[in-house]
Design a protein around this motif. Structure first.
Motif, mmCIF file in Angstrom:
data_model
loop_
_atom_site.group_PDB
_atom_site.id
_atom_site.type_symbol
_atom_site.label_atom_id
_atom_site.label_comp_id
_atom_site.label_asym_id
_atom_site.label_seq_id
_atom_site.Cartn_x
_atom_site.Cartn_y
_atom_site.Cartn_z
ATOM 1 N N GLY A 36 -1.955 -23.888 83.614
ATOM 2 C CA GLY A 36 -2.105 -25.015 84.628
ATOM 3 C C GLY A 36 -2.453 -26.392 83.856
ATOM 4 O O GLY A 36 -2.328 -27.421 84.459
ATOM 5 N N ILE A 37 -2.708 -26.160 82.454
ATOM 6 C CA ILE A 37 -3.240 -27.755 81.866
ATOM 7 C C ILE A 37 -2.183 -28.667 81.765
ATOM 8 O O ILE A 37 -2.605 -29.793 82.021
ATOM 9 N N PRO A 38 -0.904 -28.466 81.379
ATOM 10 C CA PRO A 38 -0.069 -29.405 81.231
ATOM 11 C C PRO A 38 0.297 -29.906 82.547
ATOM 12 O O PRO A 38 1.086 -31.019 82.710
ATOM 13 N N THR A 39 0.172 -29.193 83.569
ATOM 14 C CA THR A 39 0.348 -29.841 85.092
ATOM 15 C C THR A 39 -0.325 -31.134 85.238
ATOM 16 O O THR A 39 -0.249 -32.023 86.195
ATOM 17 N N GLN A 40 -1.682 -31.345 84.567
ATOM 18 C CA GLN A 40 -2.465 -32.476 84.787
ATOM 19 C C GLN A 40 -2.441 -33.255 83.865
ATOM 20 O O GLN A 40 -3.068 -34.377 83.906
ATOM 21 N N MET A 41 -1.991 -33.113 82.808
ATOM 22 C CA MET A 41 -2.117 -33.886 81.324
ATOM 23 C C MET A 41 -0.704 -34.235 80.898
ATOM 24 O O MET A 41 0.322 -33.425 80.919
ATOM 25 N N VAL A 42 -0.440 -35.701 80.483
ATOM 26 C CA VAL A 42 0.837 -36.012 80.056
ATOM 27 C C VAL A 42 0.656 -36.325 78.546
ATOM 28 O O VAL A 42 -0.167 -36.997 77.990
ATOM 29 N N ASP A 43 1.096 -35.414 77.860
ATOM 30 C CA ASP A 43 0.987 -35.600 76.293
ATOM 31 C C ASP A 43 1.000 -36.749 75.657
ATOM 32 O O ASP A 43 1.961 -37.562 75.805
ATOM 33 N N GLY A 44 0.079 -37.528 75.115
ATOM 34 C CA GLY A 44 0.345 -38.778 74.214
ATOM 35 C C GLY A 44 -0.008 -39.833 75.269
ATOM 36 O O GLY A 44 -0.153 -40.965 74.668
ATOM 37 N N VAL A 45 -0.294 -39.558 76.581
ATOM 38 C CA VAL A 45 -0.436 -40.729 77.574
ATOM 39 C C VAL A 45 -1.717 -40.466 78.109
ATOM 40 O O VAL A 45 -2.656 -41.573 78.215
ATOM 41 N N THR A 46 -2.096 -39.436 78.634
ATOM 42 C CA THR A 46 -3.404 -38.931 79.455
ATOM 43 C C THR A 46 -4.328 -38.116 78.433
ATOM 44 O O THR A 46 -5.211 -37.714 78.928
ATOM 45 N N GLY A 47 -3.885 -37.832 77.395
ATOM 46 C CA GLY A 47 -4.642 -36.977 76.432
ATOM 47 C C GLY A 47 -3.643 -35.955 75.437
ATOM 48 O O GLY A 47 -2.540 -36.567 75.408
ATOM 49 N N TYR A 48 -4.160 -35.271 74.819
ATOM 50 C CA TYR A 48 -3.270 -34.609 73.898
ATOM 51 C C TYR A 48 -2.930 -33.078 74.326
ATOM 52 O O TYR A 48 -4.173 -32.332 74.648
ATOM 53 N N LEU A 49 -1.821 -32.413 74.332
ATOM 54 C CA LEU A 49 -1.403 -31.080 74.260
ATOM 55 C C LEU A 49 -1.312 -30.302 73.160
ATOM 56 O O LEU A 49 -0.373 -30.793 72.448
ATOM 57 N N LEU A 50 -1.753 -29.325 72.672
ATOM 58 C CA LEU A 50 -1.497 -28.682 71.543
ATOM 59 C C LEU A 50 -1.252 -27.238 71.759
ATOM 60 O O LEU A 50 -1.821 -26.528 72.734
ATOM 61 N N GLU A 51 -0.496 -26.443 71.028
ATOM 62 C CA GLU A 51 -0.235 -24.956 71.043
ATOM 63 C C GLU A 51 -1.646 -24.448 70.738
ATOM 64 O O GLU A 51 -2.531 -24.792 69.923
ATOM 65 N N PRO A 52 -2.159 -23.126 71.626
ATOM 66 C CA PRO A 52 -3.425 -22.785 71.393
ATOM 67 C C PRO A 52 -3.881 -22.481 70.170
ATOM 68 O O PRO A 52 -5.223 -22.626 69.850
ATOM 69 N N HIS A 53 -2.960 -22.014 69.197
ATOM 70 C CA HIS A 53 -3.740 -21.639 67.892
ATOM 71 C C HIS A 53 -3.380 -22.552 66.769
ATOM 72 O O HIS A 53 -3.466 -22.188 65.777
ATOM 73 N N ASP A 54 -3.108 -23.800 67.191
ATOM 74 C CA ASP A 54 -2.709 -25.108 66.114
ATOM 75 C C ASP A 54 -4.231 -25.565 65.969
ATOM 76 O O ASP A 54 -4.479 -26.791 66.271
ATOM 77 N N TYR A 55 -5.015 -24.922 65.250
ATOM 78 C CA TYR A 55 -6.122 -25.173 64.892
ATOM 79 C C TYR A 55 -6.187 -26.749 64.068
ATOM 80 O O TYR A 55 -6.968 -27.678 64.453
ATOM 81 N N ASP A 56 -5.315 -26.997 63.236
ATOM 82 C CA ASP A 56 -4.962 -28.051 62.322
ATOM 83 C C ASP A 56 -4.626 -29.361 63.231
ATOM 84 O O ASP A 56 -5.059 -30.417 63.302
#
Ligand code: UDP
Length: 404
Positions: A337-357
């Motif tokens: 449900g996380i991407p339903t509440q965040m707009v990547d690059g606009v209201t925060g950042y979304l990453l693939e869960p194992h993309d530590y870097d």
């Protein structure tokens, strides 16, 4: 200001008058009706958090809303946490004894729960089987708060026969709708209460007093994850991200955590994390802060430079909405449900869960560029105001009831 019963009218000035009027108008049609919400804990986790405000406001609107908590025992909650994990896709199997205990606790609670309300809303798997044991003619709704995109087949095969006895299933996002399910499914987004101690504005003096009282140092930038210690919240992954950020920026990682009475895993994972993060804990670079006081959680979400949520599965993630409401930039996993509440690059950042870097890179960018952090935080707050406040949630539930 902390201990005060809230009223619907308190929201005037926080949300549009037109929204409040619409809610009042629609609520009139079901005034006097009785509604029951049933879940498995009165404290800890997002469902209890929502019901705590929601039930008061429904009553204030004249809808006679009851909140019942299923009476479990520790072994039962071991089984239901396994169900939670299996429905979120973990490889697990259930013994006959475990399934029996699940059925028994539901059947027993049904004997004294007297759920003869006009509308009954059952939250999550723990009390799902109640429907089998309570004769009813009124509509029953199953509200699923977890990520069921890829459930373990045994767990789903066990639960589905109960689920399809309901009149409606409610999920948090379009992606959770189950193909070919025999009952109708609707979407309702969770919400936060902007006036609760967890989310209300705080005077600077209160923030300072809390930081002093809980000995939270602010000499370095702070990255925070607020969560139960749960495998799906990936605390070890959070630490890996922190290590990468710290290679370039001296900062501190704070885990704000609490324990839910229906979640026996917390204690075990806390013990494990204490081992894994030992060196950092000894140096004071990582802190574990018990988040039982909602004002402390509020303070931590406000004063953190970045809030991280590194879940590998997440039904919705109220903690993200809470941080966004405080204008704190959030870097979170692009799952459930996380991407339903965040707009990547606009209201925060979304990453693939194992993309530590990737996580580390975004966090560093936010720590280095204050105006970027402020701008994302500002947009995040407006996004929450438009979509995820409790008033919108009330409207959704009233619409649901009217449609049943
Ligand atoms: N929470 C809290 N103190 C803590 C950790 C979490 O009060 O130390 C609250 C958090 O603020 C949020 C809820 O517990 O309101 C967690 O909801 P979420 O949907 O993020 O996750 P869940 O626990 O339901 O999986």
């Amino acid at each position: 200001m902390k201990n005060r019963i809230k009223h619907f009218e308190d929201y005037r000035g926080v949300v549009d008058d037109a929204v409040l009027e619409e809610i009042r108008e629609k609520a009139k049609a079901i005034q006097g009706a009785t509604v029951a919400h049933v879940n498995a804990t009165s404290y800890g986790g997002g469902v209890a958090e929502i019901l705590d405000s929601f039930v008061l406001l429904m009553n204030d609107l004249g809808i006679r809303t009851d909140w019942r908590v299923l009476h479990g025992i520790p072994d039962f909650f071991e089984v239901t946490k396994k169900f939670h994990n299996a429905l979120q896709g973990q490889e697990l199997s259930f013994s006959e004894e475990e399934l029996d205990l699940y059925k028994f606790i539901n059947e027993k609670f049904a004997r004294f729960a007297f759920l003869d309300h006009d509308y009954v809303i059952i939250h999550d798997p723990q009390p799902c089987a109640l429907i089998r044991h309570i004769a009813h003619t009124s509509p029953w709704v199953w509200r699923c708060h977890i990520d069921i995109t890829n459930p373990n087949p045994q767990a789903w095969a066990f639960m589905e026969p109960y689920i399809v006895e309901y009149d409606r299933m409610i999920v948090s996002s379009e992606i959770y709708k189950v193909p070919d399910l025999a009952i109708e499914q609707d979407i309702i987004s969770p919400s936060i209460d902007p006036l609760s101690p967890k989310n209300m504005d705080l005077p600077d003096q209160v923030i300072e007093d809390y930081l002093t009282q809980y000995q939270i140092p602010t000499d370095k930038p702070i990255i925070t994850q607020v969560s139960r210690f749960d495998p799906w919240k990936d605390p070890e992954g959070v630490l890996k991200v922190y290590e990468r950020v710290k290679e370039q920026i001296d900062c501190r990682l704070i885990f704000v955590y609490n324990m839910a009475s229906d979640d026996p895993e917390g204690v075990k994972i806390l013990a494990k994390m204490t081992e894994v993060a030992k060196d950092y804990l000894d140096r004071g670079d990582v802190l574990f802060v018990r988040g039982d006081d909602p004002i402390l959680v509020n303070v931590m979400q406000r004063i953190s430079d970045v809030v991280i949520q590194k879940s590998t599965r997440e039904g919705f993630g109220l903690v993200i909405t809470e941080a966004m409401w405080k204008g704190t930039p959030v870097v979170a996993s692009n799952v459930g449900g996380i991407p339903t509440q965040m707009v990547d690059g606009v209201t925060g950042y979304l990453l693939e869960p194992h993309d530590y870097d990737g996580f580390a890179e975004k966090i560093r960018a936010l720590l280095e560029d204050k105006s970027l952090a402020q701008e994302l935080g500002r947009q995040a707050k407006e996004h929450v105001r438009g979509h995820f406040l409790i008033t919108g949630h009330l409207l959704d539930y009233i619409d649901l009831i009217l449609s049943l």
